[in-house]
Design an enzyme around this catalytic site. Sequence first.
Site, PDB file in Angstrom:
ATOM      1  N   SER A   1      27.234 -16.477  -3.072  1.00  0.00           N
ATOM      2  CA  SER A   1      27.761 -15.479  -4.288  1.00  0.00           C
ATOM      3  C   SER A   1      26.962 -15.698  -5.640  1.00  0.00           C
ATOM      4  CB  SER A   1      29.415 -15.846  -4.387  1.00  0.00           C
ATOM      5  OG  SER A   1      29.850 -15.098  -5.699  1.00  0.00           O
TER       6      SER A   1
ATOM      7  N   TYR B   1      35.245 -22.489  -7.205  1.00  0.00           N
ATOM      8  CA  TYR B   1      34.399 -21.524  -6.455  1.00  0.00           C
ATOM      9  C   TYR B   1      32.885 -21.241  -6.736  1.00  0.00           C
ATOM     10  CZ  TYR B   1      33.356 -16.979  -3.953  1.00  0.00           C
ATOM     11  OH  TYR B   1      32.674 -15.896  -3.553  1.00  0.00           O
TER      12      TYR B   1
END
Length: 256
Positions: free
Chosen positions: A145, A158
């Site tokens: 990501s 995350y």
Amino acid sequence: MNQPWRLDGKKALVTGATKGIGRAVAEELLQLGAEVLIIARHADEVDTVAQEFRSRGLPCRGLAGDVSRGDERERIIQDVAAAWGELDILVNNVGTNIRKAAVEYQPGEVDQIFQTNLFSAFELSRLAYPYLAKPGGGSVVNIGSVAGLTHLKTGAPYAMTKAAMVQLSRNLAVEWAKDNIRVNVVAPWYIRTPLAATVLDQPEYLRAVLARTPAGRIGEPEEVAGLVAFLCLSRAAYITGQCIAVDGGFTINGFS
């Protein structure tokens, strides 16, 4: 006859493959001729997606499994060994998130994010190593990501898992190059998936995202899947240890 833009005869394992990016990746690989084993937690969803692909003549198998658990990771690779005895492509796509400020995380939540996003990729790659290491070569593609490249409002854990995934991939790319295994990362920005919908459905948030995205739109799962598939092709045989963003220009957008 060698067809460098095809994956005929290749065996692929894709995690988190019943929706979003994972499903798009599985479909892209199938359309290029690969046999694909799709993994997700819910058996009914796995069966539905696998049957849909098979109804279209695409060679897909499904297996329900929770890759956040060590015993389940081993069971998945045991299935690969029993069914195929080899593996050409591993796509570590599964991911989860709990969006909070750093001081608000509760015991167990951070571990859940790390087990699902990072440790599953590390352990599945290690377990798959004997089947990927072969003269024809294997390809591991980890779905990261842009949260691992720059600050986002996704929460620190995350972002930590996605940043660590980049370094994991670099290390494995060098360590396993002698074994003809390539390891790369694809790092999406906001893509139109169920996971992203929870925030993109908020009009003000969506406007802010688009304002920071030079392309002026949200990405589509197929646009990520296309890059993943390319990295698995023989035409990409000299590409390893790389992190490539699929972000409409977000990560290079300065002050303009």
